[in-house]
Design an enzyme around this catalytic site. Sequence first.
Site, PDB file in Angstrom:
ATOM      1  N   GLU A 155       0.810  -1.226   0.000  1.00 57.55           N
ATOM      2  CA  GLU A 155       0.000   0.000   0.000  1.00 57.55           C
ATOM      3  C   GLU A 155       0.844   1.278   0.000  1.00 57.55           C
ATOM      4  OE1 GLU A 155      -2.738  -0.439   3.244  1.00 57.55           O
ATOM      5  OE2 GLU A 155      -3.554  -2.314   2.471  1.00 57.55           O
ATOM      6  N   GLU A 260      -6.613 -10.371  -1.373  1.00 56.17           N
ATOM      7  CA  GLU A 260      -7.409 -10.147  -0.156  1.00 56.17           C
ATOM      8  C   GLU A 260      -8.894 -10.076  -0.503  1.00 56.17           C
ATOM      9  OE1 GLU A 260      -5.868  -6.971   2.290  1.00 56.17           O
ATOM     10  OE2 GLU A 260      -3.791  -7.428   1.767  1.00 56.17           O
TER      11      GLU A 260
END
Length: 371
Positions: A155, A260
């Site tokens: 991220e 995810e």
Amino acid sequence: MKTIIAIGVFLASLAAGASPAEPPLKDVFAKHFLIGAAVNTAQVSSEDRPDTRLLKRHFNSITPENSMKWGSIHPQPDQYDFSEADRYVSFGEKNGMVVIGHTLVWHSQTPGWVFKDADGKSATREFLLARMEKHIRTVVGRYKGRIRGWDVVNEALDDNGELRQSRWLKIIGDDYIVKAFEFAHAADPDAELYYNDYSLEDSARRNGAVALIRTLQAKGVKVSGIGTQTHAKMDWPTPKMVEDTITAFGALGVKVMITELDVDVLPAATSNLGADISLRIESNPKLNPYAAGFPEAGQAALARRYAEFFALYVKHSDIVDRVTFWGITDGESWLNNWPVHGRSNHPLLFDRGGKPKPAYSSVIRTVPNPD
């Protein structure tokens, strides 16, 4: 078109009261990609838990939810705690699963001391690089040859596709990502190395990720794959956005992992489409309509949603290497407490009792002749 027809037939059979078979997901998709699940410490600590039995039956890859993040594995400057991570890796090896490491460098769940020197002052570039190198060398080196691939950097992008103004970037500079990958490669030259991020179906974030990977490749950095988290909503992303993302990353010559996956079925508590774990919204009964259970209409809609995604994953299985769900059953999902605490979400293929939902069967039907 065949996939769409099959899904329609399946949903009709559900309405008629049919009971679909329950073949292991890992067997159904064995010729296409790995099927993974994110796991917590309890799930890899006991063979007798119902969700652990589901894990062993249906999944051939695992990712740790928290046990390998910096705050868990390296809580103090001179203290490492490998107890949970060791248990996780051993569980995967014992059960013949592909073990993934998550994550080495992230702006979140990293203790504040990491960015300070011995005197408590802000670390210099050289000091922080040395600390990063030692952490990566220690963690990756401990599991050398036992973990197939690492989410090296997690991220690092903002919503505009530019690099996030994290403390890593502010102190080291934008080459901190290059350095992290270089350190990981030196610690285990045979390990696969991934970049992982959320909402990459959004064009700005996708373009930013593509530019980042190209930069790393131009510098000769080993990048094995990119993980697109795909924390989806019922109406986002569109199938086209998903397909465009897969093909854009595939064109870079790297593996693509769905890392995810889940589908948030609850009313949106915010207009934010990201997965910033620090986001908190005040509880409101209107935001928790399925506390007593998920209705048939919702189940059918979720089944169609998952079928859309998996039809694309199967179509592009020459690019997609792994599909990992962020959790095993609805009861364990992080979405029950994010961004609103205490809600009842229903985002996965198995319900709170561990029983397969209509979405489970719709996913299987995306594979022609799954037997």
